[in-house]
Structure formats: structure tokens, C-alpha cells
Design an enzyme around this catalytic site. Structure first.
Site, mmCIF file in Angstrom:
data_model
loop_
_atom_site.group_PDB
_atom_site.id
_atom_site.type_symbol
_atom_site.label_atom_id
_atom_site.label_comp_id
_atom_site.label_asym_id
_atom_site.label_seq_id
_atom_site.Cartn_x
_atom_site.Cartn_y
_atom_site.Cartn_z
ATOM 1 N N ARG A 193 36.886 24.636 65.973
ATOM 2 C CA ARG A 193 38.127 24.084 65.447
ATOM 3 C C ARG A 193 38.130 22.563 65.604
ATOM 4 O O ARG A 193 37.611 22.037 66.608
ATOM 5 C CB ARG A 193 39.287 24.675 66.261
ATOM 6 N N THR A 207 40.995 27.124 53.264
ATOM 7 C CA THR A 207 40.324 28.036 54.142
ATOM 8 C C THR A 207 39.509 29.066 53.346
ATOM 9 O O THR A 207 39.840 29.391 52.216
ATOM 10 C CB THR A 207 41.387 28.752 54.981
ATOM 11 N N THR A 228 37.728 26.188 57.409
ATOM 12 C CA THR A 228 38.791 25.546 56.633
ATOM 13 C C THR A 228 38.784 24.025 56.678
ATOM 14 O O THR A 228 38.260 23.424 57.626
ATOM 15 C CB THR A 228 40.170 26.033 57.160
ATOM 16 N N SER A 237 45.916 27.601 65.131
ATOM 17 C CA SER A 237 45.481 28.158 63.845
ATOM 18 C C SER A 237 46.020 29.569 63.668
ATOM 19 O O SER A 237 46.418 30.223 64.632
ATOM 20 C CB SER A 237 43.955 28.198 63.822
ATOM 21 N N GLY A 243 46.666 30.478 55.198
ATOM 22 C CA GLY A 243 47.659 29.827 56.065
ATOM 23 C C GLY A 243 48.381 30.864 56.905
ATOM 24 O O GLY A 243 47.762 31.744 57.513
HETATM 25 O O1 DON Z 1 44.072 27.221 60.685
HETATM 26 C C1 DON Z 1 45.001 27.578 59.981
HETATM 27 O O2 DON Z 1 45.759 28.473 60.268
HETATM 28 C C2 DON Z 1 45.179 26.899 58.636
HETATM 29 N N1 DON Z 1 44.638 25.581 58.664
HETATM 30 C C3 DON Z 1 44.567 27.756 57.577
HETATM 31 C C4 DON Z 1 44.723 27.177 56.210
HETATM 32 C C5 DON Z 1 44.511 28.142 55.126
HETATM 33 O O3 DON Z 1 44.278 29.301 55.327
HETATM 34 C C6 DON Z 1 44.630 27.619 53.761
HETATM 35 N N2 DON Z 1 44.170 28.570 52.827
HETATM 36 N N3 DON Z 1 44.697 29.165 52.007
#
Ligand code: DON
Length: 549
Positions: free
Chosen positions: A85, A360, A378, A431, A453
Site C-alpha cells: 500500500r 483499482t 490501484t 483501504s 472503492g
Molecule cells: O483502497 C481503496 O479502497 C481504494 N483506493 C480503491 C479504489 C477503487 O477500487 C477504485 N476502483 N473502482
């Protein structure tokens, strides 16, 4: 290779394979992974090659300028997780995205150099390869270098996304980038990325130092100076990926192996599964009103916990075991009332006993020996901070937005947080990524994960239930329409077709507000059947593809 540019491969057929499988967001990356497996590479080798290939062929999320998590299970059942990360730079501070009156400045944590955390992906791939890799490092970089130099044909979805982003790209990269062109991108047009190829060659030749030191590090620092970023050479030099003990939990005869903090995903997934375990989901059926109500109420409570209790465990005492304890989860569900929706305003994070000391993309792989790897990686938003490091041709992440920039202020996914996830120098932002491996009766059963997300956790939750409770095959479970509740806002988001009209009326009469929403997640998963074969689930929401052999 059946998947080609210009259309999303539709993979509804149930085809099973014996020797292994790869599922990723891009047909080109899946092919890279399968070739590595066929060459005698193991699942970790394939993961490394796919991570670099995705940085080329799926630039909206595949990355070298971002970070991610890997969950590993060896054929003999050894488990491990790798945290690569991003971290806040040493010059980061709690209020760095607030104006003088303490109000978050829109876009400051989302676009431009200041939105970036220290990238972790290259360190992660080096660490994974050193510990488990089999093929030479350079062999794993070659396919990505070739794809960057020779180019690959854009899919329709990719061409549209790049066209939609061109203004922002121009604004943030005034000297131009390979992602920008005069006129519009068309499906099947070749995207060549010579600068990115040269950066990947540095990584091929010098490993970690090829990114965190030397020429590429100089280019990153120059980029920071150009746009008011704060990352320094010492931030880059000090970055380390961290091996962490997997989070595990049982659901019926299944064992869940998943990511610990700084992801909230693992804890939340196990809380969700434990919340619904006592109820007869199979009898109620897939997407029936009782099923949806129960799952949404569990989600409401779990996301309230997430907002308060979860953050980087190196900075904050996350009460991991207390949150996953069966009695705690049961007590949380006590306020659930079948006759009406529990208002989110009445649900706070649970009181946990004591503190413990202590766009991501996802890809899933199983190799010939039966080793499994689940990786979610991501840049955060699609194309991250939308800044490409000048001369180096790769995108910077905008992961700083995953911190709680101010207690109670929602981030780009509407998630809120507080002290546990406040910004601090060197800290990892919380995350939702939930790379996951399941065992059934002690044997490998499923490899699963997704982007999306805040919807990541609930998409993985639903995919698992679709298979283990509703008897769907892997592809059906991935393709099935999804819904999502995240405590705040107090809504059930639903994809078109996820909730039929009668069920909607029943839920609305109890006070649930159902809000239609576009596609949620892109789950890429592998199921091991009772006969020992592999079934793929590649998400039709994108260009995702499984390949087996
Ligand atoms: O780490 C996380 O939870 C976010 N940065 C993930 C972002 C994400 O999944 C975007 N995609 N659709």
C-alpha cells in the site's frame, strides 16, 4: 486468445481447466500470466508479470505508481499476505487538504502531485518475487516492456475513457503524454508507451533501485517540484512492502483467508459473513427481500465500525480480533428489526472490548501445483492523480484521498472516517481492497477480489454467497447484479436488475431507500470444483477475461 480489443469478451460458458487459471481485467494481461504459468512459472511469477503488464495495458488502474495487496496460499496450505500500500510522505500533515477555515478543498486530495502517496507496487513485486518467485525477474518484466514498446490495441471502453479524460490530462500534463493525442482515440488503435517501456527496463535491470533510486526516482522528484507535490528522495528510499499475517475466519465449512489492516476489507468481510451466518439464506433465495434486508443491515453496521475503528495498524491500535468475534457480531445484529429499516443515524460504531496491541483492479491466479494468488492493486481513482511522471510515462496515484482528510467529511467513495484514519507522515491510508482466498474443508476453493472503492467489500461478500449459498457457478456469481449499503449515506445502491419490482416495493414499505447505480465492481475469480478443475469468473462489466489450461 478469444478476448480482443473493441468488445468485452463474454465468458458465460462453463469451461473447466485442470492445470491452472488466470483472470484479470485485460485479455492481454491474462495472456501474459498464462504464458508465464505454461513456462513453468508459479502463481507469484504470474502475478508479478500481470502487475507490470496491467500497468501498460490497463493504465486506469494497473500501475507501477500505485499500490496494492497480495493474498497468497501455497498448494500445501501456507498462507501469507503482502502489503504494498502507498504511504503518506514525511511532509504530510493532518490538515494538508483543508483551507484556512478547516474546510476540505475540493480536488486537492484527488488531482495533481499532492494527491500522491509513496508508490508501493514495485517494492511489492520485488518482495513477492524474492520470497516465492521461480522464474528470473527479467523474464517477468519482458512481456510488459514489449506491450509498452510495440503497443496494444485499445478496447472501446478504454478509447472512450481516454477521450473523456483528455481535457484533464492536458491540464495536468501540459507537455503531453503517450495517453494524449490530437483528435480522438478509436477502438483498436495502438497505444504505444515508449517512456514507460524505458522505466520498466530500469526496473528489470535494477529491481527496486530501478524505481526508488536513480533515474526514475529523480524523475518522480522533478515531477513533485513541478506540481507542488511533497514526496522526497528519502520517502522513496525508505519505502518497504510488508508481509503481514493473513486475517482468517470461518463461515460454515469455509475458511476465509484475506487482507488485514491497512485494508478494512478483510475484517469487514468476515464481520459480514458472520452477521448472516445464523440465517437461512439458501432457503430465502438469491436477491429475495429477506436476503437483501439482512445483508443490507449487516453492511450498515459493519461500515459504521469501519469508519471508527480501522486505520493503519502501524499507527493505530485496530481492535482486529474484537471486531471479528462471533459474540460481538451477534450483539451488533441485535438491533436489527424485520419490520423496518434501522436508520443509520441510530447505528454508531460498536463498543469494542479493549484495544489490541499490536479504479483499482483485481487478478486471481492458480498455478499447476495449486498455489493461489489474489491481488488487488490501484491508483485509487481512475488514472489516479491524472499526472504522468514526465519522462517516465507512468501515472501517479491519488491514494491520499483514502485518508479521512477531516473527521466526518466523505471521501470520493462517500466513506467517512476519523482519528484511526487521519493523515500522518509515513502512515498508510485505509483501504477497502479485499483480495481473498477461500478454503473448503481445508482445501483450496475460491480465489476472488474486485475493484470498486467502498463497494469492494460488499461485492466480494455477494460473490461468495452467490456460490456457497445460491449454488451459482463462478461466472454466474460474478455476472450477477449487485447491491450495496455502506451505512452512510443511508441507501441501498442497486445495479439495474439487482432488485425486482415486487421486492423493491416490499423493501420500500419498510423504509429502505433504493437508489439505482451504474456497474459496481469488476470481480475476477476462480473456483475449484469438487472434481479438482478450475472454473473462471471474469466480470462482464469490463473487458475482463479468464484463461485456463
Ligand atoms: O483502497 C481503496 O479502497 C481504494 N483506493 C480503491 C479504489 C477503487 O477500487 C477504485 N476502483 N473502482
Amino acid at each position: 486468445m478469444s478476448g480482443c480489443a473493441g468488445r468485452a469478451p463474454v465468458q458465460n460458458k462453463v469451461t473447466e481447466y485442470r492445470n491452472g487459471m488466470v483472470v484479470s481485467a485485460s485479455p492481454f494481461a491474462s495472456k501474459v500470466g498464462l504464458d508465464i504459468l505454461k513456462k513453468g512459472g508459479n502463481a507469484v511469477d504470474a502475478a508479478v508479470a500481470i502487475q507490470f503488464a496491467l500497468a501498460v495495458v490497463y493504465p486506469n488502474a494497473g500501475n507501477i505508481g500505485g499500490g496494492g495487496f497480495m493474498v497468497y496460499r501455497s498448494a500445501s496450505g501456507e498462507t501469507n499476505t503482502l502489503d504494498f500500500r502507498e504511504k503518506a510522505g514525511a511532509a504530510a500533515s493532518r490538515d494538508m487538504y483543508l483551507d484556512q477555515s478547516g474546510v476540505p478543498i475540493v480536488d486537492k486530495s484527488l488531482y495533481g502531485q499532492l494527491a500522491a502517496g509513496v508508490p508501493g507496487s514495485v517494492a511489492g513485486m520485488v518482495a513477492a518475487h524474492q520470497k516465492y518467485g521461480n522464474l528470473p525477474w527479467a523474464t517477468l518484466l519482458e512481456p510488459a516492456i514489449l506491450l509498452a514498446r510495440k503497443g496494444f490495441p485499445l478496447s472501446t471502453q478504454q478509447a472512450d475513457e481516454l477521450n473523456g479524460l483528455s481535457e484533464k490530462l492536458m491540464q495536468l500534463n501540459p507537455d503531453g503524454t503517450a495517453l494524449l493525442k490530437t483528435g480522438k482515440w478509436a477502438a483498436n488503435e495502438l497505444l504505444k508507451q515508449e517512456e514507460l517501456a524505458a522505466t520498466l527496463e530500469q526496473i528489470r535491470d535494477h529491481g527496486k533501485a530501478g524505481f526508488y533510486e536513480g533515474k526514475v526516482a529523480d524523475q518522480i522528484i522533478a515531477e513533485m517540484k513541478r506540481g507542488g507535490g511533497i514526496l522526497t528522495k528519502s520517502d522513496l528510499q525508505q519505502y518497504e512492502a510488508i508481509w503481514r499475517k493473513a486475517i482468517t475466519g470461518a463461515y460454515k465449512q469455509y475458511q476465509i483467508i484475506t487482507m488485514p489492516p491497512p485494508s478494512s476489507g478483510g475484517i469487514a468481510l468476515i464481520q459480514l459473513l458472520k452477521s448472516v451466518e445464523p440465517y437461512p439464506l439458501k432457503r430465502w433465495g438469491f436477491q429475495q427481500d429477506s436476503t437483501i434486508q439482512l445483508m443490507a443491515e449487516a453492511e450498515r453496521r459493519v461500515y459504521a465500525d469501519r469508519a471508527t475503528h480501522l486505520g493503519d495498524p502501524d499507527f493505530y491500535d485496530v481492535p482486529t480480533n474484537a471486531l471479528m468475534e462471533a459474540q460481538y457480531v451477534k450483539d451488533r445484529m441485535k438491533t436489527f428489526d424485520w419490520s423496518k429499516a434501522t436508520p443509520s443515524s441510530s447505528v454508531k460504531a460498536g463498543e469494542v472490548k479493549g484495544k489490541e496491541h499490536e479504479e483499482t483492479t483485481h487478478f486471481s491466479i492458480v498455478d499447476k501445483a495449486g498455489n493461489a494468488v489474489s491481488v488487488t492493486t490501484t491508483l485509487n481513482g481512475s488514472y489516479g492523480a491524472v499526472v504522468l511522471v514526465k519522462g517516465a510515462g507512468f501515472l501517479l496515484n491519488n491514494e491520499m484521498d483514502d485518508f479521512s482528510v477531516k473527521p466526518g467529511a466523505p471521501n470520493m467513495y462517500g466513506l467517512i472516517g476519523g482519528e484511526a484514519n487521519a493523515i500522518a507522515p509515513g502512515k498508510r491510508m485505509l483501504s477497502s481492497m479485499t483480495p481473498c482466498i477461500l478454503e473448503k474443508d481445508g482445501k483450496l476453493f475460491m480465489v476472488v477480489g474486485t475493484p470498486g472503492g467502498s463497494t469492494i467489500i460488499t461485492s466480494v461478500f455477494q460473490t461468495i454467497l452467490n456460490v456457497v449459498e445460491f449454488d451459482q457457478n463462478m461466472q454466474q456469481a460474478v455476472s450477477a447484479k449487485r447491491f450495496h449499503h455502506q451505512w452512510l449515506p443511508d441507501l441501498i445502491y442497486a445495479e439495474k436488475g439487482a432488485i425486482d419490482s415486487l421486492t423493491r416495493v416490499k423493501l420500500e414499505s419498510k423504509g429502505y431507500i433504493i437508489q439505482p447505480r451504474g456497474p459496481m465492481g469488476r470481480v475476477d475469480a476462480i473456483l475449484k470444483t469438487r472434481q479438482g478443475n478450475y472454473q473462471g469468473g471474469a466480470d462482464p462489466r469490463g473487458d475482463d477475461q479468464w484463461l485456463g489450461w
